[in-house]
Structure formats: structure tokens, C-alpha cells
Design a protein around this motif. Structure first.
Motif, short mmCIF file in Angstrom:
data_model
loop_
_atom_site.label_atom_id
_atom_site.label_comp_id
_atom_site.label_asym_id
_atom_site.label_seq_id
_atom_site.Cartn_x
_atom_site.Cartn_y
_atom_site.Cartn_z
N GLU A 96 46.78 -60.35 24.64
CA GLU A 96 45.15 -59.99 25.73
C GLU A 96 45.18 -58.88 25.55
O GLU A 96 45.57 -57.86 25.69
N GLN A 97 43.69 -58.45 25.28
CA GLN A 97 42.59 -57.47 24.75
C GLN A 97 41.72 -57.25 26.35
O GLN A 97 41.15 -57.94 26.26
N ARG A 98 41.85 -55.81 27.16
CA ARG A 98 40.96 -55.30 27.66
C ARG A 98 39.67 -54.52 27.61
O ARG A 98 40.25 -53.33 27.33
N ILE A 99 38.35 -54.78 27.87
CA ILE A 99 37.34 -53.95 27.22
C ILE A 99 37.46 -53.11 29.17
O ILE A 99 36.45 -53.83 29.03
N HIS A 100 37.08 -52.52 29.13
CA HIS A 100 36.64 -51.33 30.58
C HIS A 100 35.61 -51.02 30.02
O HIS A 100 35.18 -49.64 29.63
N VAL A 101 34.52 -51.27 30.39
CA VAL A 101 33.18 -50.72 30.09
C VAL A 101 32.80 -49.44 31.52
O VAL A 101 32.47 -51.00 32.31
N VAL A 102 32.12 -48.67 31.38
CA VAL A 102 32.10 -47.54 32.20
C VAL A 102 30.48 -46.95 32.05
O VAL A 102 30.55 -47.24 31.40
N ASP A 103 30.51 -46.18 33.43
CA ASP A 103 29.50 -45.93 33.38
C ASP A 103 29.23 -44.22 33.85
O ASP A 103 29.56 -43.94 35.46
N THR A 104 29.61 -43.02 32.89
CA THR A 104 29.65 -41.61 34.22
C THR A 104 29.61 -40.39 33.56
O THR A 104 29.69 -40.03 33.46
N THR A 105 27.93 -41.44 32.57
CA THR A 105 27.03 -40.49 32.14
C THR A 105 25.57 -40.43 32.92
O THR A 105 25.47 -41.09 33.43
N PRO A 106 25.53 -39.54 33.85
CA PRO A 106 24.68 -38.61 34.06
C PRO A 106 23.00 -38.65 33.77
O PRO A 106 23.19 -38.94 32.45
N PRO A 107 22.24 -39.11 34.42
CA PRO A 107 20.35 -39.52 33.44
C PRO A 107 20.58 -38.32 32.69
O PRO A 107 21.22 -36.46 33.23
N VAL A 108 20.01 -37.66 32.55
CA VAL A 108 19.10 -36.41 31.64
C VAL A 108 17.50 -35.88 32.15
O VAL A 108 16.94 -36.95 32.06
N ILE A 109 18.17 -35.12 33.28
CA ILE A 109 16.40 -34.60 34.11
C ILE A 109 15.86 -33.47 33.31
O ILE A 109 16.58 -33.15 32.92
N THR A 110 14.07 -33.45 33.61
CA THR A 110 14.01 -32.01 33.05
C THR A 110 13.08 -31.71 34.40
O THR A 110 12.16 -33.08 35.07
N CYS A 111 13.03 -31.09 35.24
CA CYS A 111 12.08 -30.49 36.10
C CYS A 111 10.63 -29.96 35.64
O CYS A 111 10.15 -29.08 33.72
N PRO A 112 9.71 -30.29 36.19
CA PRO A 112 8.51 -29.21 36.18
C PRO A 112 8.38 -28.19 36.03
O PRO A 112 9.30 -27.56 36.75
N PRO A 113 7.51 -26.74 35.34
CA PRO A 113 8.07 -25.75 35.15
C PRO A 113 7.57 -25.20 36.81
O PRO A 113 7.25 -25.90 37.59
N ASN A 114 8.16 -24.05 36.66
CA ASN A 114 7.72 -23.20 37.89
C ASN A 114 6.09 -22.75 37.87
O ASN A 114 5.84 -22.74 36.94
N ILE A 115 6.13 -22.86 39.47
CA ILE A 115 4.31 -22.08 38.88
C ILE A 115 3.81 -21.58 40.90
O ILE A 115 4.35 -21.25 41.28
N THR A 116 2.76 -20.85 39.95
CA THR A 116 2.26 -19.87 41.34
C THR A 116 0.54 -20.82 41.72
O THR A 116 0.09 -20.61 40.80
N ILE A 117 0.80 -20.90 42.80
CA ILE A 117 -0.23 -21.21 42.83
C ILE A 117 -1.78 -20.53 44.54
O ILE A 117 -0.19 -20.00 44.99
N GLN A 118 -2.55 -20.83 44.53
CA GLN A 118 -3.05 -20.33 46.04
C GLN A 118 -2.48 -21.10 47.12
O GLN A 118 -2.40 -21.82 47.17
N CYS A 119 -3.08 -20.06 48.57
CA CYS A 119 -2.42 -20.75 49.90
C CYS A 119 -3.39 -22.10 49.86
O CYS A 119 -2.52 -22.90 51.24
N ILE A 120 -3.75 -22.56 49.43
CA ILE A 120 -5.05 -23.41 49.68
C ILE A 120 -4.80 -24.70 48.71
O ILE A 120 -5.19 -25.74 48.94
N ASP A 121 -3.68 -24.20 47.55
CA ASP A 121 -3.71 -25.96 46.86
C ASP A 121 -2.63 -26.70 47.73
O ASP A 121 -1.69 -26.07 48.65
N ASN A 122 -2.43 -27.94 46.58
CA ASN A 122 -1.65 -29.26 47.38
C ASN A 122 -0.16 -28.46 46.80
O ASN A 122 0.11 -28.44 45.33
N THR A 123 0.84 -28.63 47.84
CA THR A 123 2.07 -28.47 47.59
C THR A 123 2.98 -29.37 47.07
O THR A 123 4.51 -28.75 46.17
#
Length: 272
Positions: free
Chosen positions: A151-178
């Protein structure tokens, strides 16, 4: 006198030393010649053959008797290598090409067949569907259907986190949608979860003047097994737009009129 019929294992010695020798007497020849010849009878599995014993005296008189020697195989193959238990990531193949194949040898069959059967179970009921165990039973079978397993047992696991990409830093005016609709949304990919969950959390820090402040927005991506990745976006809210001022209209007055705003068209107005 012929030796008795005999059954031996396929690797056993089938020479007369192991299977018996015919004996003979003669009325005139004190030492008749005893000889034999073998003829195959069948080849089913181990097979058998007929050994014909012949006794000949000095004058050429002879007589014969049969002995049937049956060769059988009751010995199971030996599994010489059973692939070890392994732990693999959920995006790796569970097939033998990736996790090893059993090998076997046999006392009679030079090439015993090696096959496998398997089933899958989920140790964390109701948990991450990407994590499971494949129980693979390797079966070695010889020509006579003797078999061995491991008998052989194959343990399948998920230990890899997602790869995330953030939107860029931004400067907006005080009346803009945050909100993210106005400042961008993070994206993520994962090795096993097709659509990782994405959410954000904001921390706000006041700036130098009333309308100005900074939002530190932390984006998080989670896969189905709870592995997470984060990234940070800085949203700077600024007020760099001057007010819009409207002056009273130009006016001509008599020299006796006091030129205060009340007499010259009122105060200027402004919006911001």
C-alpha cells in the motif's frame, strides 16, 4: 519399479535426485541399464511432463514405466519496491509517473504483472476539498494468479498561498471616491483555487489640514484551504484645488457714497 508420480514447486530440482529413480531386476542380467526420457504433457501454469523409465538387459530386452512430474507454482511474487508514502501539493499529479511505480519478481514468472487499485478519502470532512488522500494498492500477479500487495498513500495538500497583486498607490482629491471602485481592486491567482476570496481593511490617519488624510488599505486573498496573502495600497487624499471666488460686479458711485461693500454690490462669494 517406477518412482511415484510427484508434484514439485517450479523452481525445485526435477532431476532424479529429487524425484526418484526407477529400480529393476532381470532373470539373467544382474545389472540391467536404467534410463529415462522426458516428454512435456501440458504447460498450464506450472505445467507437467511425463518421465518414461526404460530398463534394458544385456540382450536388448527392455520394459518401461511412466512417472508424471507435475510442476506447480504456489509462491506469490515478491514486491521488490513499493513506492513510499508521499505528500504533494494539490496542483501536482497523483499518477504513478509522478509518485513511483511498484516492481516485483517471481520464482517462476520472469515478468509478473504489476497493477494497482486506489480509492480517495477526505480526512477533514467538510474542510478543504483540495486536500485528500489517495490510497493506492499495488498488486503483483504471476502466471498462476499468485499475488502480493503493498500500500502507498499519497497525501494531497494545499499549503501554497495565493499570489496577490495590489492596485498602485494613488493620490486623489478630497472630493474623489475613496472606495475600491474609484481607487482600484486587488487581483489574485492560486495554484488550486480558481477564484480566491479578496477583501480589504482600511486604516485612516489624519493629515495636515481638515480635508487631507491617508488611507492604508490592506488587501487579503484567501484560497479554499485558508492560505492567505496580503499587500498594501496607500491612498493619499489631498486638497490642492483653490476655492472658486465670484466678485461683485464693477460699480460707479458718487463721491459722497461710502464705498463699503454694503454700498458697492455686496461681498464676494466663494465655493470650494
Amino acid at each position: 519399479l517406477c518412482p511415484s508420480d510427484i508434484t514439485v514447486e517450479c523452481l525445485a530440482d526435477t532431476t532424479v535426485t529429487n524425484t526418484g529413480v526407477a529400480t529393476a531386476t532381470d532373470n539373467c542380467d544382474g545389472a540391467p541399464i536404467v534410463d529415462y526420457s522426458d516428454t512435456s504433457v501440458s504447460s498450464t501454469c506450472g505445467g507437467s511432463f511425463l518421465r518414461t523409465w526404460t530398463v534394458t538387459d544385456a540382450c536388448g530386452n527392455n520394459t518401461s514405466c511412466p512417472q508424471v512430474i507435475t510442476i506447480e507454482d504456489n509462491t506469490s511474487p515478491t514486491i521488490t519496491f513499493c513506492p513510499p508514502d508521499v505528500t504533494i501539493e494539490c496542483d501536482q499529479s497523483t499518477l504513478p509517473a509522478n509518485n513511483g511505480t511498484a516492481t516485483a519478481s517471481d520464482n517462476c514468472d520472469s515478468s509478473p504483472s504489476v497493477t494497482y487499485e486506489e480509492y480517495t478519502f477526505y480526512p477533514n470532512e467538510g474542510g478543504c476539498v483540495q486536500e485528500f488522500v489517495v490510497v493506492r494498492t499495488w498488486i503483483a500477479t504471476d502466471d498462476c494468479n499468485n499475488s502480493s500487495t503493498c500500500e502507498q498513500r499519497i497525501h494531497v495538500v494545499d499549503t501554497t498561498p495565493p499570489v496577490i497583486t495590489c492596485p498602485p498607490n494613488i493620490t486623489i482629491q478630497c472630493i474623489d471616491n475613496t472606495l475600491p471602485a474609484g481607487t482600484g481592486v486587488a487581483t489574485a491567482t492560486d495554484n488550486c483555487t480558481s477564484f480566491p476570496e479578496i477583501f480589504s481593511n482600511d486604516v485612516t490617519v489624519a493629515g495636515g489640514c481638515g480635508p487631507e488624510y491617508t488611507i492604508t488599505r490592506t488587501w487579503t486573498a484567501l484560497d479554499d484551504c485558508g492560505n492567505g496573502s496580503t499587500c498594501t495600497q496607500i491612498i493619499s487624499i489631498r486638497d490642492t484645488a483653490p476655492p472658486v471666488i465670484t466678485c461683485p460686479a464693477n460699480v460707479t458711485v458718487q463721491c459722497t457714497v461710502v464705498t463699503i461693500p454694503a454700498n458697492t454690490g455686496g461681498n464676494a462669494t466663494a465655493t470650494d
